[in-house]
Structure formats: structure tokens, C-alpha cells
Motif scaffolding. Structure first.
Motif, short mmCIF file in Angstrom:
data_model
loop_
_atom_site.label_atom_id
_atom_site.label_comp_id
_atom_site.label_asym_id
_atom_site.label_seq_id
_atom_site.Cartn_x
_atom_site.Cartn_y
_atom_site.Cartn_z
N GLU A 199 -6.43 0.48 -2.30
CA GLU A 199 -5.51 0.07 -3.37
C GLU A 199 -4.07 -0.01 -2.90
O GLU A 199 -3.31 -0.87 -3.35
N ILE A 200 -3.66 0.86 -1.98
CA ILE A 200 -2.26 0.87 -1.56
C ILE A 200 -1.94 -0.36 -0.73
O ILE A 200 -0.90 -1.00 -0.89
N GLY A 201 -2.85 -0.73 0.19
CA GLY A 201 -2.63 -1.94 0.98
C GLY A 201 -2.57 -3.19 0.11
O GLY A 201 -1.73 -4.06 0.32
N VAL A 221 -1.81 12.01 2.76
CA VAL A 221 -0.74 12.18 1.77
C VAL A 221 0.58 11.68 2.33
O VAL A 221 1.36 11.00 1.65
N MET A 222 0.87 12.01 3.58
CA MET A 222 2.11 11.53 4.21
C MET A 222 2.13 10.01 4.29
O MET A 222 3.16 9.37 4.00
N ASP A 223 1.01 9.43 4.68
CA ASP A 223 0.93 7.96 4.73
C ASP A 223 1.18 7.34 3.37
O ASP A 223 1.85 6.31 3.25
N ASP A 224 0.64 7.97 2.33
CA ASP A 224 0.83 7.45 0.97
C ASP A 224 2.31 7.51 0.58
O ASP A 224 2.83 6.56 -0.01
N ALA A 225 2.96 8.63 0.90
CA ALA A 225 4.38 8.77 0.55
C ALA A 225 5.22 7.71 1.27
O ALA A 225 6.11 7.09 0.68
N VAL A 226 4.93 7.50 2.56
CA VAL A 226 5.69 6.49 3.31
C VAL A 226 5.36 5.09 2.81
O VAL A 226 6.23 4.22 2.75
N ALA A 277 3.37 -3.33 6.95
CA ALA A 277 3.59 -2.29 5.93
C ALA A 277 2.36 -2.11 5.06
O ALA A 277 1.98 -0.98 4.72
N ALA A 278 1.70 -3.22 4.70
CA ALA A 278 0.49 -3.12 3.89
C ALA A 278 -0.64 -2.45 4.66
O ALA A 278 -1.40 -1.64 4.11
N LEU A 279 -0.75 -2.74 5.95
CA LEU A 279 -1.85 -2.21 6.75
C LEU A 279 -1.52 -0.86 7.37
O LEU A 279 -2.37 -0.26 8.03
#
Length: 511
Positions: A454-456, A168-173, A131-133
Motif C-alpha cells: 500500500e505504501i509504494g 517501521v523505520m522504512d514506513d516513517a521515512v 521513493a515508491a520502491l
């Protein structure tokens, strides 16, 4: 508790540390851009040095403040990305962006389950690492395509639009996945029992926000904005009025998205698309108004020339008087006796030449602060969260490198969509020639999707710090190795591709 803050002179140590940090953010950015063609890596490195991972010259309170201030910069660059997105192009490429995003999500998660047989990760822990990657750093993507140094704006190309839509889609998921990891780590069983409800709410809000924004913008915001553009207040307010409207949309979409239960980055991107739609609507109305004014001016000028010729006894030109759709200005009275071909070239009426736009207002007021302060603080704040010293353990290093190789391939695989996606209007060429033309675009997209940033780090730290750990310390460090290396190698790869191919990266129909 005192009723007010007590003002006092800052200590000289604090002044020196803060001023040197702000200055060196630009210096490290320049060095990294010159050496690696990825300036943001220098800012991340400086964050590691000045922050908690190494020297700890920055107080924890300062680091927390810079995280918040830097995140505002991230939101602003995503907002700008939405503003500069062509809505027709985004709509046409939405299936492609979806395919890229799904590939970039599922393949890394699938590869992460190999951690179970290779390194003994429990299945749930493998999912947490995946999920992080599976995320893509939206801020890194936008920073890379905004500072490409090319003679064209990558954000305005089909390639840039498809890439931004997928990120953007990856960020939302990724936001949904972070909520899942957080709930799974709660020791209270009641929290786990509501997992489906939380996931359903987040997904529903994410889709609903985009769906609701369309009719609201079309039937409510657009008519009100057009009334404003035709009023006298439009010219009086100028850029200050445009800035106020952008602030309302920006703050409203940020707060609305987060309180509703989805990613604020997704919310500000939708807000940017709203502004983009208003700009395109105003441009169309603006063009019609110019044509109408120009036509009236042309007819009035021609009638005065005709009247002058009749007075002077000269014959009129044969044929009907046509409505001229160019950009003339009224002919001065002292030139009415001249021949039509001697009249000065037409131009756009002045009242339309000085009209400010959302984009010009953003570039005037916000871009300088965003480029030279907010974004450097954002990338520097990523460095605060990297556990630099614990990473250097022998077993952790080689396991992290192996995991990184799978994660690099998992995101780079998204470039295959560029190789095989049909482009309308392109002449038929051989399969081999098509692959050769599109290879630079495929490489650029694949490398741009690699950085996790930052998201990972956010998802991996949630998995590590929850009550019921989804990652042990060693597993967290292995995952962090993959996040850090991907965040380094992705921008370096993008810089190399741009330096080698330059504008050829959009060949094969991706301009």
C-alpha cells in the motif's frame, strides 16, 4: 439537506455482492495460503476482481469505505506488533534495525537512478520511482510473521524484532518521501520553497514523538497505571477497563501523530510500545506481590504446623524457619497435624490467576474481528488501486520486469546484515558454519522486506496525480509493475523459506 438519514431496504444486488465479497475474501486467502503460502495475495486478487480494475461490482463508495475500514485493521495490527515487542530486545537490536532500514531505503533509490540511462526517465522522475520502491509494507510484514504457522512466535524472536523495527523505520521515512513528492508536484513555487521546513518538521516530529513518549510513560503514565492496578477498580473493571485504556492510547497516538505531521502507523507502533512497557512493569510488580503474599502464607503455615507439633509433643525440625519463595496456599486446619512433606503442593493465589492483561484483552475482543474482517478488507483494498488492464502493454511489461529485478535485489540485500551481525554469548564457530546457520534467517528477512504494498502504491499515485507530474503514465505503469511483482514475490519467498526451514529460520542466535 435532510436532517436524518432515510432508512430503506438494501437492494438484493448489493446484498449478494457484499456478502459474496466478504465470504470470498476468506476463500481466496485459504487457496493462496495453500498454493503460495501467502494468503494475502488471494485477498489482493479478489480486490482487483471486485473493484474498479476489473468487474467494478463494488461501488466506488464501498471501495472508499473499505479502504478506511481496512486501514483501521492495518493500524491495529501495527499496534499489536508494538504490544508484543520486547523492549529490551528492541533496544539492543536498534542499531541492526537501523542498518537494515537504511540499506533497504538507499539501495532501491540508488538503483532507480539507472532508469535515466536505461529508459530515459528524468532524474526527478527516477527519484519519485525510487521513493515508491524504497518503502516496505509494514502491514504485509506483520501479517507474514503473525501467520507463519511455526511453533514459535516470530515477533518475539530477535529476527522478528529486528525486521519489525526496520519496517517501521522504512514506513516513517516513506511518509517523509511522500510529503516531498507531493510538494515537488505542486505548481505553486511557494510550496516548493517551504520544502525544507516540511521535511524538517516531519523528521523532528518523528524523532520527537519517540523521545517524548519515553519520559511521559516512565514518569506520568506508569505511576498512574500502577495506582490503578493496586486499586479495587482494577478487578471490577476487568477486561473492559483494559480495552478502554488501549482505545485511548490507540486513538490518541493515531490522531497525535497525524496532526503533528508524521505517519499514523509510526504513532500507533509507539503506542503499542507504551502498552508493552506497562505490561512488563505490571508483570514485575505482580511477581513481587505474589512473592510477598506467598512468603507470608508460607511463614504463617509453618508457624501453625510448628504450634501443632508442640501441642502434640513432637519435636520440631532442626534449623531456622526459612521464607519459602514458591506458590503455596494456606494448609486447611484439619491437616495441621500432618507432616510438612505431606502438605499439598503450593500454587499461586487465586486473586492473581484471573487478572486480565492488555494482551489477553486484545486477543479476546479485537483479534477475531481483525483476523477475519479488518485485515482481509485491508488487503482487498490494495487491489482496488492496481491499474490492472493498462499494465498489459508490451513495452511496459518488459521494462517493469527489468525494474522489478533491481528492486528485488535492492531489498533482499538487507539480509546481509543478518549474516555478519555479531551475537553476544554465541560460541565461536567457523565462518562457513556461521553463514550456513544464519542463511535461513537472512533469506527470511530479505524476502519479508521486499513487499511494497500500500505504501509504494500511495507514493507512486501521488507522483502521478500531482499538478506537475513526477511520473508520466508509462513511468507510473512501470513503477506499478515493480510494486505489484515485489508485493507478490516477497510473501511467496517468505512462505517458501518458512516451509523449507521451519524453526531453523532463527538458528545462529536469532531465536
Amino acid at each position: 439537506m435532510p436532517s436524518q438519514f432515510t432508512y430503506h431496504d438494501p437492494a438484493i444486488k448489493d446484498l449478494l455482492v457484499l456478502s459474496s465479497y466478504l465470504y470470498l475474501l476468506s476463500v481466496f486467502e485459504w487457496i493462496a495460503q495453500y498454493v503460495l503460502s501467502a494468503g494475502l495475495l488471494g485477498q489482493i486478487l479478489l480486490g482487483i476482481i471486485y473493484g474498479s480494475p476489473l468487474a467494478e461490482w463494488l461501488d466506488v463508495q464501498w471501495q472508499e469505505t473499505f479502504v478506511v475500514v481496512g486501514y483501521v485493521g492495518l493500524l491495529l495490527i501495527v499496534f499489536e506488533g508494538g504490544m508484543t515487542t520486547s523492549l529490551p530486545t528492541l533496544t539492543a537490536l536498534l542499531p541492526l534495525s537501523t542498518g537494515i532500514a537504511v540499506t533497504g531505503l538507499l539501495v532501491p533509490i540508488g538503483f532507480s537512478f539507472l532508469l535515466t540511462p536505461m529508459f530515459g526517465f528524468p532524474l526527478l522522475h527516477s527519484f519519485a520511482a525510487g521513493a515508491a520502491l524504497s518503502s516496505t509494507s509494514l502491514g504485509t510484514v506483520l501479517a507474514l510473521i503473525s501467520s507463519s504457522g511455526l511453533s514459535l512466535d516470530l515477533q518475539q524472536t530477535k529476527l522478528g524484532t529486528a525486521l519489525l523495527g526496520a519496517a517501521v523505520m522504512d514506513d516513517a521515512v516513506a511518509f517523509v518521501l511522500s510529503e516531498i513528492i507531493n510538494l515537488l508536484g505542486e505548481s505553486d513555487n511557494s510550496a516548493s520553497s517551504t520544502l525544507g521546513a516540511h521535511i524538517g518538521r516531519t523528521i523532528g516530529v518523528t524523532f520527537g514523538l519517540g523521545i517524548v513518549a519515553m519520559p511521559v510513560t516512565r514518569w506520568i503514565i506508569r505511576p498512574l497505571y500502577l495506582k490503578y492496578t493496586r486499586s479495587i477498580y482494577r478487578q471490577k473493571a476487568g477486561q473492559s477497563g483494559m480495552l478502554l485504556m488501549m482505545a485511548i492510547v490507540f486513538i490518541g497516538m493515531t490522531a497525535g501523530a497525524r496532526y503533528a505531521g508524521t505517519s499514523p502507523l509510526y504513532g500507533v507502533y509507539v503506542g503499542g510500545l507504551v502498552i508493552s512497557y506497562l505490561m512488563q512493569t505490571e508483570a514485575a510488580v505482580h511477581s513481587d506481590m505474589i512473592q510477598q503474599d506467598v512468603g507470608d502464607v508460607s511463614i504463617d503455615t509453618a508457624e501453625r504446623i510448628s504450634a501443632s507439633r508442640e501441642i502434640q509433643g513432637r519435636p520440631l525440625p532442626s534449623g531456622r524457619l526459612r521464607r519459602v519463595h514458591t506458590h503455596p496456599t494456606p494448609v486447611p486446619m484439619d491437616r495441621l497435624s500432618s507432616r510438612p512433606e505431606d502438605t499439598p503442593p503450593p500454587r499461586t493465589p487465586e486473586k492473581y490467576e484471573t487478572r486480565p492483561t492488555f494482551l489477553s484483552t486484545f486477543e479476546h475482543y479485537i483479534s477475531p474481528v481483525l483476523i477475519y474482517l479488518l485485515l482481509p478488507l485491508f488487503f482487498g483494498s490494495i487491489g482496488y488501486s492496481i491499474p490492472f488492464i493498462p499494465l498489459w502493454r508490451g513495452k511496459v511489461i518488459w521494462k517493469g520486469i527489468i525494474y522489478t529485478m533491481f528492486m528485488l535485489f535492492g531489498k533482499a540485500l538487507t539480509g546481509i546484515w543478518i549474516l555478519f551481525w555479531p551475537i553476544e554469548g554465541k560460541r565461536k564457530v567457523s565462518w562457513g558454519q556461521t553463514m550456513k546457520l544464519r542463511l535461513p534467517a537472512a533469506l527470511l528477512l530479505g524476502f519479508a522486506m521486499i513487499a511494497r504494498g500500500e505504501i509504494g502504491l500511495l507514493i507512486s499515485q501521488i507522483a502521478y496525480t500531482t499538478t506537475e507530474q513526477q511520473l508520466t503514465e508509462e513511468e507510473f505503469l512501470i513503477t506499478t509493475w515493480a510494486i505489484v511483482l515485489c508485493t507478490i514475490l516477497g510473501p511467496v519467498g517468505v512462505g517458501y523459506v518458512i516451509k523449507k526451514f521451519k524453526v531453523d529460520v532463527v538458528r545462529g542466535g536469532w531465536h
